[in-house]
Design a protein around this motif. Structure first.
Motif, short mmCIF file in Angstrom:
data_model
loop_
_atom_site.label_atom_id
_atom_site.label_comp_id
_atom_site.label_asym_id
_atom_site.label_seq_id
_atom_site.Cartn_x
_atom_site.Cartn_y
_atom_site.Cartn_z
N ASP A 57 -85.29 6.73 -32.54
CA ASP A 57 -85.92 7.93 -33.07
C ASP A 57 -85.27 9.14 -32.40
OD1 ASP A 57 -87.53 9.83 -34.18
OD2 ASP A 57 -89.38 9.20 -33.19
N ILE A 58 -84.62 9.99 -33.18
CA ILE A 58 -83.88 11.11 -32.59
C ILE A 58 -84.82 12.18 -32.05
CG2 ILE A 58 -81.92 10.72 -34.12
CD1 ILE A 58 -82.79 13.28 -35.62
N VAL A 59 -86.11 12.14 -32.41
CA VAL A 59 -87.06 13.10 -31.85
C VAL A 59 -88.02 12.40 -30.89
CG1 VAL A 59 -86.92 14.73 -33.76
CG2 VAL A 59 -88.53 12.82 -33.89
N GLY A 60 -87.63 11.22 -30.39
CA GLY A 60 -88.41 10.55 -29.37
C GLY A 60 -88.17 11.16 -28.01
N LEU A 61 -88.53 10.44 -26.95
CA LEU A 61 -88.39 10.98 -25.60
C LEU A 61 -86.93 11.23 -25.24
CD1 LEU A 61 -91.04 8.78 -23.75
CD2 LEU A 61 -91.25 11.17 -24.43
N THR A 62 -86.08 10.24 -25.51
CA THR A 62 -84.66 10.41 -25.20
C THR A 62 -84.00 11.41 -26.13
OG1 THR A 62 -84.52 8.15 -24.34
CG2 THR A 62 -82.46 9.21 -24.98
N GLY A 63 -84.25 11.27 -27.43
CA GLY A 63 -83.62 12.14 -28.42
C GLY A 63 -83.99 13.60 -28.25
N SER A 64 -85.27 13.87 -28.02
CA SER A 64 -85.71 15.26 -27.86
C SER A 64 -85.10 15.91 -26.63
CB SER A 64 -87.24 15.32 -27.77
OG SER A 64 -87.84 14.85 -28.95
N SER A 65 -85.03 15.16 -25.54
CA SER A 65 -84.43 15.72 -24.33
C SER A 65 -82.95 16.05 -24.54
CB SER A 65 -84.58 14.73 -23.17
OG SER A 65 -85.95 14.47 -22.92
N SER A 85 -87.74 24.80 -36.77
CA SER A 85 -88.67 24.44 -37.84
C SER A 85 -89.45 23.19 -37.49
CB SER A 85 -87.91 24.22 -39.15
OG SER A 85 -87.22 25.38 -39.55
N TYR A 86 -88.79 22.23 -36.86
CA TYR A 86 -89.45 20.99 -36.45
C TYR A 86 -90.56 21.27 -35.44
CZ TYR A 86 -90.18 16.64 -33.88
OH TYR A 86 -90.75 15.57 -33.25
N GLN A 87 -90.27 22.10 -34.45
CA GLN A 87 -91.29 22.42 -33.45
C GLN A 87 -92.46 23.19 -34.07
OE1 GLN A 87 -88.72 24.44 -30.56
NE2 GLN A 87 -88.98 22.70 -29.16
N HIS A 88 -92.15 24.07 -35.03
CA HIS A 88 -93.23 24.81 -35.71
C HIS A 88 -94.11 23.86 -36.51
CE1 HIS A 88 -95.32 27.96 -37.85
NE2 HIS A 88 -94.91 27.47 -39.01
N LEU A 89 -93.50 22.90 -37.20
CA LEU A 89 -94.28 21.93 -37.98
C LEU A 89 -95.12 21.04 -37.06
CD1 LEU A 89 -91.60 20.88 -40.63
CD2 LEU A 89 -93.73 22.14 -41.06
N ASN A 125 -97.84 8.89 -36.32
CA ASN A 125 -98.24 9.85 -37.34
C ASN A 125 -99.75 9.94 -37.50
OD1 ASN A 125 -95.61 10.60 -38.01
ND2 ASN A 125 -95.40 8.95 -39.49
N GLY A 126 -100.52 9.24 -36.65
CA GLY A 126 -101.96 9.31 -36.70
C GLY A 126 -102.49 10.53 -35.98
N LEU A 127 -103.81 10.70 -36.05
CA LEU A 127 -104.45 11.81 -35.36
C LEU A 127 -104.29 11.61 -33.86
CD1 LEU A 127 -107.71 12.17 -37.46
CD2 LEU A 127 -105.56 13.42 -37.71
N ALA A 128 -103.65 12.55 -33.19
CA ALA A 128 -103.21 12.35 -31.81
C ALA A 128 -104.39 12.19 -30.85
CB ALA A 128 -102.32 13.50 -31.37
N GLN A 129 -105.34 13.11 -30.87
CA GLN A 129 -106.41 13.14 -29.87
C GLN A 129 -107.73 12.59 -30.42
OE1 GLN A 129 -105.56 13.92 -26.83
NE2 GLN A 129 -103.50 14.55 -27.46
N ASN A 162 -94.54 15.19 -44.46
CA ASN A 162 -93.38 15.04 -45.35
C ASN A 162 -92.32 16.10 -45.05
OD1 ASN A 162 -94.64 12.90 -46.64
ND2 ASN A 162 -95.53 14.19 -48.23
N GLN A 163 -92.75 17.34 -44.81
CA GLN A 163 -91.81 18.38 -44.43
C GLN A 163 -91.15 18.07 -43.09
OE1 GLN A 163 -93.48 22.39 -44.69
NE2 GLN A 163 -94.90 21.71 -46.27
N ASN A 164 -91.94 17.52 -42.19
CA ASN A 164 -91.41 17.16 -40.87
C ASN A 164 -90.34 16.07 -40.99
OD1 ASN A 164 -91.73 17.41 -37.90
ND2 ASN A 164 -92.30 15.27 -38.06
N ALA A 165 -90.59 15.09 -41.85
CA ALA A 165 -89.61 14.02 -42.06
C ALA A 165 -88.32 14.55 -42.67
CB ALA A 165 -90.21 12.92 -42.94
N SER A 166 -88.44 15.47 -43.61
CA SER A 166 -87.24 16.08 -44.21
C SER A 166 -86.46 16.88 -43.17
CB SER A 166 -87.65 16.99 -45.37
OG SER A 166 -88.32 16.26 -46.37
N CYS A 167 -87.17 17.56 -42.30
CA CYS A 167 -86.51 18.33 -41.25
C CYS A 167 -85.75 17.41 -40.30
CB CYS A 167 -87.57 19.15 -40.49
SG CYS A 167 -86.88 20.30 -39.29
#
Length: 451
Positions: A168-176, A228-232, A273-277, A142-147
């Motif tokens: 998605d602005i934090v996807g592959l294109t957006g993050s780069s 903050s996003y990277q920390h979350l 948003n699921g468990l990655a690994q 939830n904090q990540n979504a607000s960020c």
């Protein structure tokens, strides 16, 4: 003429009632003034309370579920050997006269002595531990979504309309693009070259959308939000590792769970948003002792994780019937009947995390194109609207899952649902059969295939 008097039977003769507070707890073992005593909230005060209750001969204790203040005291009392029930505050609030802490604890003690209080559901210790990690992870999401929303706002104020050209602005294109922009690259043409090849928008359109207006204050705020996003994100990854280790340790300690195995489902997409690994398909199959909940169309990792963390396998088995389980979830109608007439049949108010997970899954199933559950959803949707259809399908899912986990039944719908890879396989088989019929091939002609 003598009057008939009805007296209530004392069910718990050695009972106590506790009114939970943030600074002190009031304990009553009777209805007299000397039977009430106040204790503090520190550990030493809790052990003094246990000694005082033991001297009074108390065996059973009832307390209200007030915020999170009850949890430490509940654990202490259970550890000292007392029988403790946690009671919903709605059962104890109808006290006459002026409300005080002393009257509250005496009223709780009186109701509990007469057996008029019912215990709230509490998960086992393993499920409670998983729930702590899962809820913490949800708070981080939830904090990540607000960020992300704030980053999108600052980009828009700088005339960087990244949300228009990428999904998605934090996807592959957006993050780069954001990383290059914060590193000092402000030319839209150069930023557009960072476009991922899967992006639907062209490089020219992305360049038009990224025209920086020079506002340094918004740039500074964007840098702060990106940090903050990277920390979350790092915190979410660390929490995922803890949950994965906890689930595997829980399964490894139970031989009956560990012996089960299932192949990976290729048709189930991995939620971002699921468990990655974590292979939730295998873990859930082992956790639920050979029951494949993923076989239900539309079931995702979110609902599986909610069931594991909020109620657990042992918790769901505490409900004797599916009706009681759906009623506890507040997904069953609350019929109010008077004079033989149904006054109302609305769904009770209140939403637990598990109820929300069931409703979100039902809403996602309603967006599918075909399937038995989709047909059920469409029938209710046509008659009474989407909101009612979501609740009805959520209740049906709860009944199906209860029957699978408690009775050990496999999911067996009237009409089988085919996932995407299964549909492609069936389509390929039909095309081959059509070609065989068209050219009149026999088994002898096709013998070279089997050889």
């Amino acid at each position: 003429m003598e009057k008939n008097q009805i007296s209530l039977e004392v069910v718990h003769p050695n009972a106590a009632g506790i009114d939970i507070g943030s600074r002190s707890h009031w304990v009553a073992v009777g209805q007299n003034a000397e039977d009430v005593k106040e204790f503090g909230v520190y550990s030493q005060d809790q052990f003094e309370m246990c000694e005082w209750l033991r001297k009074k001969g108390v065996c059973s204790i009832a307390m209200e579920s007030t915020g999170t203040y009850w949890q430490n005291l509940f654990s202490t009392l259970v550890g000292q050997g007392f029988e403790v029930i946690l009671v919903n505050g709605r059962q104890t609030k109808n006290i006459k006269g002026k409300k005080t802490d002393i009257k509250d604890c005496q009223w709780i003690q009186k109701l509990h002595s007469l057996g008029l209080l019912s215990a709230s559901f509490l998960p086992d210790s393993d499920t409670d531990t998983i729930r702590t990690y899962s809820r913490h992870r949800q708070n981080l999401l939830n904090q990540n979504a607000s960020c992300i929303r704030r980053m999108q706002k600052y980009l828009r104020l700088m005339n960087m309309r990244l949300e228009v050209v990428v999904r998605d602005i934090v996807g592959l294109t957006g993050s780069s693009i954001i990383e290059a922009f914060l590193s000092g690259e402000h030319q839209g043409e150069n930023l557009a070259k960072l476009r991922h090849y899967n992006c639907r928008k062209s490089e020219e359109e992305i360049a038009k959308a990224l025209q920086f207006n020079g506002r340094k204050d918004y740039l500074f705020a964007l840098q702060q939000e990106w940090n903050s996003y990277q920390h979350l994100q790092q915190q979410i990854q660390d929490t995922d590792v803890q949950i994965d280790q906890l689930l595997k340790e829980f399964i490894d300690n139970d031989h009956h769970k560990k012996q089960h195995f299932i192949e990976k489902k290729k048709h189930k997409r991995k939620n971002k948003n699921g468990l990655a690994q974590t292979d939730m398909n295998l873990l859930s199959y082992q956790y639920f002792e050979g029951i494949d909940l993923m076989a239900i169309e539309g079931i995702n990792e979110g609902l599986i994780m909610a069931i594991m963390s909020e109620i657990g396998l042992e918790g769901i088995r505490k409900f004797p019937t599916a009706k009681q389980f759906t009623s506890w979830l507040r997904l069953a109608p609350n019929n109010k009947i008077s004079g033989g007439k149904v006054l109302s049949h609305h769904i009770p108010k209140g939403s637990s995390r598990l109820k929300i997970a069931f409703r979100n899954t039902a809403n996602a199933i309603g967006n599918l194109k075909e399937g038995w559950l989709v047909d059920f959803f469409k029938r209710i949707n046509y008659k009474k609207g989407r909101a009612t259809a979501v609740t009805a399908l959520a209740r049906k899912l709860a009944v199906i899952i209860w029957n699978m986990l408690v009775k050990g039944q496999n999911y067996n719908p009237p009409t089988q649902y085919l996932f995407l890879d299964e549909k492609r396989k069936m389509g390929m088989v039909k095309r081959i059969q059509k070609q065989i019929t068209k050219f009149g091939l026999t088994n002898e002609d096709l013998n070279f295939i089997t050889n």
